[in-house]
Motif scaffolding. Sequence first.
Motif: not given
Length: 410
Positions: A357-362, A376-384
């Motif tokens: 998730w750190n790599a996706r955030y970067r 916010r984009r990470l939250f979107h993906l994490m919920l899926g």
Amino acid sequence: MTAVACGIDWAQDHHDVALVDTNGVVVSSARISNNAAGLSQVLAMLAEHDPEGGKLPVAIETSQGLLVAGLRSADRQVFAINPLAVSRYRDRYRSSRGKSDAFDAMVLANILRTDVEAHRPLPQDSELLKSLRVLTRAQQDAAWDQVTITNRIRTVLRMFFPAALEAFERGGRHRLDSPTARIVLAAASTPAAAAALTVDDLASMLRTAGRQRGITAEADKLHSLLGSEQMRQPAAVEDAMGLQLQGLVRQLDAVCQTLEQLEHRIDDVFTAHSDAKIMTSVPGLGVQLGARLLAEIGDDRSRFADARALRAFAGAAPVTRASGKSSFVHARRAKNDRIAATGYVWALAAVRHDPHWNARYRARRQAGDRHVAALRRLFHLMLGKLHHCLQHGTIYDPTRAFTNLAGNPA
């Protein structure tokens, strides 16, 4: 006469009930009391006009309360209709904008008669999940109260006792909501009372607060900061503000104790739930955060048809407004505010503790997103991904969740 839908306009001391047929005509109506007798009356009305038994749906503008609990215990399908949606439907039946409780009950019944597919019944969550939801919402409310009261204490201290702020926030290692700060401020709510404290008094308070090491050094430091020279209010004003501070400290102390009790209870209830292992397997979700998220999502697997529905419920899916050549995408305002508040903390914790998730955030930051937008984009993906794990009853697997990380930074 057979009815097809029931509407209940609820109030604090009474409720209006209306049953309509296939043509929208009211076949039965009544005003019931808000007690066991009223519940028995509405159940009798439903049984009389529902020959198939349990098939007649009920619309009401709330998802909570004893009446809703009683209807659901009787295996009735209950739809919680948003009051804003009801106001839109009301204009459909009366252009004069006149309204009454009996009229609103009729409108609610007709909403299900005409557009039942557009609304969702209340989920069939387990009793354990329902109790967890009560606990987590109480904890979240108490945490918000804690922040509010702490801010009020900070404001009061800034007005007449800045040495306390220097001791507990800027110059010390104790927050204003810490046990040490609460105990000291309760005993010395004014600069005069604080100046009268000895090092031994402060050391005793530190022990009461649970301090075990470095007590003498910390007591000396607090004694120096609290007894330092400072500007003062007039004596009468200082005493009055000290009384105000004592009241706020008592409120804060009660909230902090409640939070501690709730956290222990949430730990017990959450770990007893079958979905606890799935929730805690996801990066960033511990017991408390996972319990809060699970309580709002529920354990009724039919509640969300897909991950998109869950994202919309949580406010993680954007809304597009398009007309002609104009198109505008903005954040969703109609959402579950409790999940939305949890989402930011969850995403931030995942970024800090999980390399994927750190790599996706970067990657999102390098693509031009700001910090909040990336989370916010990470939250979107994490919920899926969480939805997939819950639907299939599988533990989170990072090797399957990030198969396309190198080729897709989205």
